[in-house]
Design an enzyme around this catalytic site. Structure first.
Site, PDB file in Angstrom:
ATOM      1  N   HIS A 157      34.063  38.797  36.935  1.00 31.23           N
ATOM      2  CA  HIS A 157      35.062  39.252  35.960  1.00 31.23           C
ATOM      3  C   HIS A 157      36.189  39.913  36.749  1.00 31.23           C
ATOM      4  O   HIS A 157      35.978  40.859  37.488  1.00 31.23           O
ATOM      5  CB  HIS A 157      34.463  40.239  34.965  1.00 31.23           C
ATOM      6  CG  HIS A 157      35.421  40.597  33.868  1.00 31.23           C
ATOM      7  ND1 HIS A 157      35.479  39.917  32.664  1.00 31.23           N
ATOM      8  CD2 HIS A 157      36.400  41.550  33.808  1.00 31.23           C
ATOM      9  CE1 HIS A 157      36.424  40.435  31.910  1.00 31.23           C
ATOM     10  NE2 HIS A 157      36.999  41.428  32.573  1.00 31.23           N
ATOM     11  N   CYS A 158      37.405  39.395  36.562  1.00 29.82           N
ATOM     12  CA  CYS A 158      38.552  39.868  37.337  1.00 29.82           C
ATOM     13  C   CYS A 158      39.450  40.727  36.453  1.00 29.82           C
ATOM     14  O   CYS A 158      40.025  40.227  35.479  1.00 29.82           O
ATOM     15  CB  CYS A 158      39.344  38.677  37.891  1.00 29.82           C
ATOM     16  SG  CYS A 158      40.783  39.158  38.864  1.00 29.82           S
ATOM     17  N   PRO A 159      39.600  42.017  36.751  1.00 29.26           N
ATOM     18  CA  PRO A 159      40.470  42.873  35.933  1.00 29.26           C
ATOM     19  C   PRO A 159      41.945  42.496  36.043  1.00 29.26           C
ATOM     20  O   PRO A 159      42.723  42.780  35.134  1.00 29.26           O
ATOM     21  CB  PRO A 159      40.206  44.277  36.487  1.00 29.26           C
ATOM     22  CG  PRO A 159      39.703  44.055  37.875  1.00 29.26           C
ATOM     23  CD  PRO A 159      38.943  42.767  37.833  1.00 29.26           C
ATOM     24  N   ASN A 162      42.229  40.028  33.468  1.00 31.41           N
ATOM     25  CA  ASN A 162      41.563  40.450  32.232  1.00 31.41           C
ATOM     26  C   ASN A 162      40.765  39.304  31.627  1.00 31.41           C
ATOM     27  O   ASN A 162      40.808  39.044  30.424  1.00 31.41           O
ATOM     28  CB  ASN A 162      42.590  40.971  31.209  1.00 31.41           C
ATOM     29  CG  ASN A 162      41.922  41.629  30.002  1.00 31.41           C
ATOM     30  OD1 ASN A 162      40.830  42.172  30.123  1.00 31.41           O
ATOM     31  ND2 ASN A 162      42.563  41.551  28.845  1.00 31.41           N
TER      32      ASN A 162
END
Length: 398
Positions: A157-159, A162
């Site tokens: 999961h890449c902030p 998002n």
């Protein structure tokens, strides 16, 4: 209601959703500022040559288009979720949670996944399932605590986008990294001359124009340095057919156990699994990945498919079912067909009442359809017995 739907319905869901967009807004702001600094402050106001302006702006906008396009698709492509037919029925959920031991749980999960194409297992050899989403997990699928759902071929999961980097947007993510690196290198190299001249005071520019160009060069270099390693790492993952999660912990297979190269089909096949078979679409941010995200060819199956002559006794695996041995032909034409008469009373008992002389009491029998395989433990030989009517066909498989 699924776990994903429950999470969306919580009172603070809206606040958390807004906070998660902050990194994306920051990246978008940096991109918008870099566009102004390069196009207006550098190309329009600082470069005097018309030809140089046109060339710089032409290539800049081509790279920018591909960069923005791939970033947009990475951010806004919905994650790949597990279809409803993978959900465990409520009755089986109750049986699963009432199970007295691990073996009973494994049997319940095996039954639920009997018609599903899964080969990955847990450390104890059980079918993988999610107790939050209450589903059987497809191969390479993992539950994302941020998204609140199980995600197909989850990488991480890449902030900064998002979003989960997963089966549906992995191609876009890799292209985003590549075009972002190309964008930064292009901006840095084309602005280097004017950065040096401004630094030395050889060019005059009104007020903030000079600082825009100076910061443009520094920011593009810093981002390029950070992107080199990240882009290189994901290219490595693509050609090895691994996800970030699989790179840290090798997937466990039903047959063969943990194997970090279990999905490795070869560099070209691995690349095509992510980017597709049509080379014209490889570097364009449009969806072209192979597969459905639910099942993936494994290295062993791909090897048998490519070189069937090296596998005279192939074994196929269907979901959770028993291992099924396909009917084989004699490895050598000199192998002879041996006929044995069977007493009608013992017919259909996997040849238990009539065995050839060379089969010993400590040999192992593996039942298969219409017969059994006898493994000679003393002579390290294998024979397949096929029952047809009142006769048994035996093929040696040394």
């Amino acid at each position: 209601m699924s776990n994903y739907e429950r999470k969306k319905a919580t009172p603070c869901a809206g606040c958390m959703k807004a906070i998660k967009w902050i990194p994306v807004i920051f990246i978008a702001s940096v991109i918008a500022w870099s566009y102004y600094a390069y196009v207006v402050e550098l190309c329009v106001l600082s470069i005097e040559s018309i030809f140089e302006k046109v060339i710089f702006l032409l290539f800049y906008h081509i790279i920018s288009l591909l960069f923005f396009w791939s970033y947009w698709n990475t951010v806004f492509t919905p994650v790949g979720t597990v279809p409803s037919n993978w959900r465990i029925p409520e009755a089986e959920i109750e049986r699963l949670f009432r199970a007295e031991n691990q073996e009973q749980q494994k049997r319940v999960l095996e039954y639920c996944a009997r018609d599903l194409p899964v080969t990955n297992r847990t450390l104890n050899g059980s079918v993988r399932f999610c107790d939050k989403c209450r589903i059987i997990k497809p191969d390479r699928c993992h539950h994302c605590s941020v998204c609140g759902t199980c995600v197909l071929k989850m990488d991480h999961h890449c902030p900064w986008v998002n979003n989960c980097v997963n089966f549906t947007n992995y191609k876009f993510f890799v292209l985003f990294l590549g075009y972002a690196l190309l964008y930064c290198l292009y901006v840095a190299l084309t602005s280097l001359e004017y950065f040096i001249r401004f630094w030395k005071g050889e060019l005059s520019s009104g007020g903030m124009g000079r600082f825009h160009i100076l910061f443009l060069f520094f920011v593009s270099v810093m981002f390029a340095i950070s992107l080199v390693s990240l882009f290189g790492y994901h290219i490595y993952l693509v050609i090895m057919n691994r996800t970030t999660l699989e790179a840290f912990r090798a997937p466990i297979f039903r047959v063969g156990g943990a194997d970090k190269n279990g999905f490795n089909l070869g560099k070209l096949a691995n690349f095509q699994e992510v980017f597709g078979d049509n080379w014209k679409l490889w570097f364009i941010p449009v969806y072209s990945s192979d597969g459905d995200g639910l099942q993936y060819p494994t290295a062993a199956n791909h090897h048998h498919h490519q070189q069937p002559e090296l596998s005279p006794n192939p074994v196929s695996y269907h979901s959770m079912d028993e291992t099924r041995v396909r009917e084989v032909q004699p490895a050598d034409a000199s192998d002879k067909l041996i006929h044995y008469e069977i007493n009608p009373q013992t017919e259909g008992q996997n040849c238990a009442g009539h065995r050839p002389d060379h089969v010993h009491e400590n040999d192992t029998a593996i039942p298969v359809a219409n017969g059994s395989i006898i493994i000679d433990m003393e002579n390290n030989q294998t024979a397949m017995f096929k029952s047809e009517g009142n006769e048994v066909d035996v093929h040696k498989m040394a």
